[in-house]
Scaffold this motif. Structure first.
Motif, PDB file in Angstrom:
ATOM      1  N   GLU A   1       8.175   5.456   2.663  1.00 49.86           N
ATOM      2  CA  GLU A   1       7.184   4.689   1.904  1.00 49.86           C
ATOM      3  C   GLU A   1       6.824   3.398   2.626  1.00 49.86           C
ATOM      4  O   GLU A   1       5.659   3.002   2.651  1.00 49.86           O
ATOM      5  CB  GLU A   1       7.703   4.390   0.493  1.00 49.86           C
ATOM      6  CG  GLU A   1       7.753   5.615  -0.406  1.00 49.86           C
ATOM      7  CD  GLU A   1       6.425   6.347  -0.433  1.00 49.86           C
ATOM      8  OE1 GLU A   1       5.401   5.727  -0.744  1.00 49.86           O
ATOM      9  OE2 GLU A   1       6.420   7.566  -0.125  1.00 49.86           O
TER      10      GLU A   1
ATOM     11  N   GLY B   1       5.851   6.077  -4.796  1.00 59.49           N
ATOM     12  CA  GLY B   1       6.130   7.159  -3.845  1.00 59.49           C
ATOM     13  C   GLY B   1       7.440   7.885  -4.123  1.00 59.49           C
ATOM     14  O   GLY B   1       7.665   8.975  -3.609  1.00 59.49           O
TER      15      GLY B   1
ATOM     16  N   LEU C   1       2.047  12.834  -7.441  1.00 60.82           N
ATOM     17  CA  LEU C   1       2.373  12.560  -6.044  1.00 60.82           C
ATOM     18  C   LEU C   1       1.281  13.101  -5.123  1.00 60.82           C
ATOM     19  O   LEU C   1       0.874  12.445  -4.152  1.00 60.82           O
ATOM     20  CB  LEU C   1       3.712  13.231  -5.725  1.00 60.82           C
ATOM     21  CG  LEU C   1       4.906  12.443  -5.193  1.00 60.82           C
ATOM     22  CD1 LEU C   1       4.879  10.972  -5.514  1.00 60.82           C
ATOM     23  CD2 LEU C   1       6.195  13.089  -5.656  1.00 60.82           C
TER      24      LEU C   1
ATOM     25  N   ASP D   1      -1.125  10.913  -2.678  1.00 63.36           N
ATOM     26  CA  ASP D   1      -1.258  11.161  -1.234  1.00 63.36           C
ATOM     27  C   ASP D   1      -2.719  11.368  -0.854  1.00 63.36           C
ATOM     28  O   ASP D   1      -3.205  10.798   0.119  1.00 63.36           O
ATOM     29  CB  ASP D   1      -0.470  12.418  -0.841  1.00 63.36           C
ATOM     30  CG  ASP D   1       1.000  12.129  -0.598  1.00 63.36           C
ATOM     31  OD1 ASP D   1       1.360  10.947  -0.464  1.00 63.36           O
ATOM     32  OD2 ASP D   1       1.787  13.096  -0.535  1.00 63.36           O
TER      33      ASP D   1
END
Lengths: 231, 231
Positions: free
Chosen positions: B29, B43, B112, B116
DNA sequence: CAGTATCCAGTTGGATACTG
DNA sequence: CAGTATCCAACTGGATACTG
């Protein structure tokens, strides 16, 4: 569900396999050529057999290690997947060498050191016949019965003894365990160790002269160290 | 004394710092540019704040991370030592991508994924003004309120919404979470995903055409995969 | 040699709630 | 925002002994 991150990130998936305690050290042993259960154990003596067994099974399940039954012997090998970890393990070692300098007393294991050293004797460089190197550690934190070690080198083998094998000693290395380990790791060099007096050689002149060629250091020893920014 | 190997081997010393659960993901991260406690948390959402705090302190002690107080904000940065872990983390990711294919249901976290994806939108490629991309996941294992996501892209920012922001949607991506994740990781490509019908685009034609350029995949996606030896 | 079996103390880390 | 505090169940892994 430990050892499970709940992430699709490939780093997380890799670490699910690799971040358990001891795992990468077991892989390191396999990289070094250990094939048998008890040979691996010698490289990770503080690991209980139950735990080593568990880790090996996990690594087999993860496809990193293969287990073969050779007659009534059992051997372990890295798979292609496992072999691809080699550069990563080496990089981790180089990183550790560069950035983790502190060695605690408990890291100073003479058995492990002698085992490493014995694996890296340059048999080509040692004279024919039998050559014995003695190590005398002056540390008083070491148990008295672990202060003297002998390497008995013959044409095709090197034996480690923690008792006097009774043969003529060609050269004796008198030092502290910490100094020899720092030398082995490449934290210091031979000239520095000798000049400072932290390490002294006695015995036959030719053997004193030749010792640094007989006794090769860790393959990571030449790793360049970070430039000192201060202190 | 856990997390202590009693070995002077540099790999062991490195792993004493790095092999604790979550540690390398926190470093990942920081590599990705997260600077604040709660940014890092995004993260690693399954990590409790107490544990993240503990890991950060450990990394500071180990010299891998620096903590700065910027006014009343706190920031974390990789030190030089930490930055030298970047190639190692990337190699671990590539290794994971090559050799760990199985993704369990619990690895499929839409939050997540969207996080991203939003970090990797190519702002240059997206038209001026506001562009909205909708994602519709048809998985029934996903909670109903996590099946629809929107990316709201403006000149200088990308926002992730798990609720309808109410703007005109340029293109809708209808697929399973697993398919989009496999696409993101580079396990499959756009043509394959579209041809198989696992992923379908609806909405404005120009947006359908341009989407693969807007939405960049994981930087590890181009990693070559091992040759299949069988099956 | 190559492990298993058993036991248990200690630690980890997940959950949850709370604070300056 | 940047964490602490607390609690406790679960798991890890160390020690030791034993087996085919």
């Amino acid at each position: 569900m430990p050892t499970m991150y709940g992430q699709f990130c490939p780093v997380a998936k890799a670490m699910e396999v690799l971040d358990e305690r001891w795992t990468l050290l077991v892989i390191r042993e396999l990289m070094m050529g250990s094939r048998h259960f008890n040979a691996i154990r010698r490289g990770v003596p503080r690991m209980s057999p139950a735990l080593l067994s568990k880790r090996l099974q996990m690594l087999v399940r993860a496809g990193v290690v293969e287990r073969h039954r050779d007659g009534n012997r059992v051997t372990y090998h890295l798979t292609e997947s496992g072999r691809e970890l080699e550069p990563i393990v080496l990089s981790l070692g180089r990183w550790g060498l560069r950035w983790i300098h502190q060695l605690g007393e408990e890291d100073l294991d003479p058995h492990l050191l002698l085992w490493d050293v014995h694996r890296n004797i340059d048999l080509e460089a040692v004279p024919d016949g039998r050559t014995v190197i003695q190590f005398r550690f002056s540390d008083d934190v070491i148990a008295p019965n672990a202060r003297n070690w002998w390497l008995v080198i013959t044409a095709d083998a090197v034996d480690v003894c923690d008792f006097d094998p009774g043969h003529h000693v060609a050269v004796t290395v008198q030092t502290t365990l910490r100094t020899l380990i720092r030398l082995w790791r490449g934290d210091i060099g031979w000239p520095e160790a000798l000049r400072s007096g932290d390490l002294a050689l006695t015995g036959e002149t030719y053997a004193q002269r030749a010792l640094p060629r007989w006794l090769k250091l860790s393959s990571l020893a030449p790793t360049p160290r970070p430039m000192l920014t201060s202190a």
